[in-house]
Design a protein around this motif. Structure first.
Motif, PDB file in Angstrom:
ATOM      1  N   THR A 129       0.845  -1.187   0.000  1.00  0.00           N
ATOM      2  CA  THR A 129       0.000   0.000   0.000  1.00  0.00           C
ATOM      3  C   THR A 129       0.881   1.238   0.000  1.00  0.00           C
ATOM      4  O   THR A 129       2.046   1.194   0.397  1.00  0.00           O
ATOM      5  N   LEU A 179       0.304   5.627   0.675  1.00  0.00           N
ATOM      6  CA  LEU A 179      -0.577   6.736   1.006  1.00  0.00           C
ATOM      7  C   LEU A 179      -0.310   7.874   0.024  1.00  0.00           C
ATOM      8  O   LEU A 179       0.790   8.420  -0.023  1.00  0.00           O
ATOM      9  N   ASN A 187      -2.002  11.494  -1.293  1.00  0.00           N
ATOM     10  CA  ASN A 187      -3.007  12.531  -1.029  1.00  0.00           C
ATOM     11  C   ASN A 187      -4.017  12.096   0.026  1.00  0.00           C
ATOM     12  O   ASN A 187      -5.232  12.204  -0.161  1.00  0.00           O
ATOM     13  N   ASN A 188      -3.518  11.555   1.127  1.00  0.00           N
ATOM     14  CA  ASN A 188      -4.329  11.100   2.258  1.00  0.00           C
ATOM     15  C   ASN A 188      -5.291   9.975   1.890  1.00  0.00           C
ATOM     16  O   ASN A 188      -6.314   9.787   2.530  1.00  0.00           O
ATOM     17  N   GLN A 189      -4.998   9.215   0.848  1.00  0.00           N
ATOM     18  CA  GLN A 189      -5.818   8.083   0.416  1.00  0.00           C
ATOM     19  C   GLN A 189      -4.905   6.878   0.274  1.00  0.00           C
ATOM     20  O   GLN A 189      -3.855   6.956  -0.344  1.00  0.00           O
ATOM     21  N   THR A 190      -5.309   5.746   0.860  1.00  0.00           N
ATOM     22  CA  THR A 190      -4.516   4.531   0.760  1.00  0.00           C
ATOM     23  C   THR A 190      -4.809   3.828  -0.558  1.00  0.00           C
ATOM     24  O   THR A 190      -5.962   3.531  -0.859  1.00  0.00           O
ATOM     25  N   TYR A 191      -3.766   3.575  -1.321  1.00  0.00           N
ATOM     26  CA  TYR A 191      -3.874   2.859  -2.590  1.00  0.00           C
ATOM     27  C   TYR A 191      -3.223   1.490  -2.457  1.00  0.00           C
ATOM     28  O   TYR A 191      -2.186   1.354  -1.801  1.00  0.00           O
ATOM     29  N   HIS A 195      -5.364   0.591  -7.164  1.00  0.00           N
ATOM     30  CA  HIS A 195      -6.712   1.131  -6.927  1.00  0.00           C
ATOM     31  C   HIS A 195      -6.886   1.330  -5.430  1.00  0.00           C
ATOM     32  O   HIS A 195      -6.153   0.759  -4.629  1.00  0.00           O
ATOM     33  N   ILE A 196      -7.890   2.118  -5.039  1.00  0.00           N
ATOM     34  CA  ILE A 196      -8.176   2.302  -3.616  1.00  0.00           C
ATOM     35  C   ILE A 196      -8.910   1.093  -3.048  1.00  0.00           C
ATOM     36  O   ILE A 196      -8.922   0.886  -1.845  1.00  0.00           O
ATOM     37  N   ASN A 197      -9.505   0.281  -3.918  1.00  0.00           N
ATOM     38  CA  ASN A 197     -10.168  -0.959  -3.526  1.00  0.00           C
ATOM     39  C   ASN A 197      -9.237  -2.121  -3.881  1.00  0.00           C
ATOM     40  O   ASN A 197      -8.853  -2.276  -5.041  1.00  0.00           O
TER      41      ASN A 197
END
Length: 91
Positions: free
Chosen positions: A9, A11, A13-17, A42-44
């Protein structure tokens, strides 16, 4: 010919990919590096696996555990504790 898988994973822009990779290995050939066959981001997690064409549930479970081990926690910086120096510039 064999396959190797990896997941991690990141991080952004404050989103875990989730990043999932599928490599092709050629053990019968010496000194040949693994070749990247498929890659998914993807984030999922499951969508990342679909993008990388990884459909086996056992492999997905193993990769999910591997990816969860790399989840990074957000780092908080207290700007009040940081001292900035002021410089004046003459025109």
């Amino acid at each position: 010919m064999e396959y190797s898988y990896s997941a991690y994973t990141k991080l952004i822009n404050n989103q875990t990919y989730y990043f999932v990779k599928k490599h092709v290995l050629f053990p019968e050939l010496k000194d040949v590096e693994p070749v990247l066959a498929n890659f998914g981001m993807h984030i999922n997690f499951y969508k990342a696996c679909d993008i990388a064409s990884i459909y086996d549930d056992a492999i997905r479970q193993q990769l999910f555990k591997e990816a969860q081990a790399t989840v990074q926690q957000a780092k908080l910086i207290d700007f009040n504790a940081v001292k900035f120096s002021r410089k004046t510039f003459k025109r």
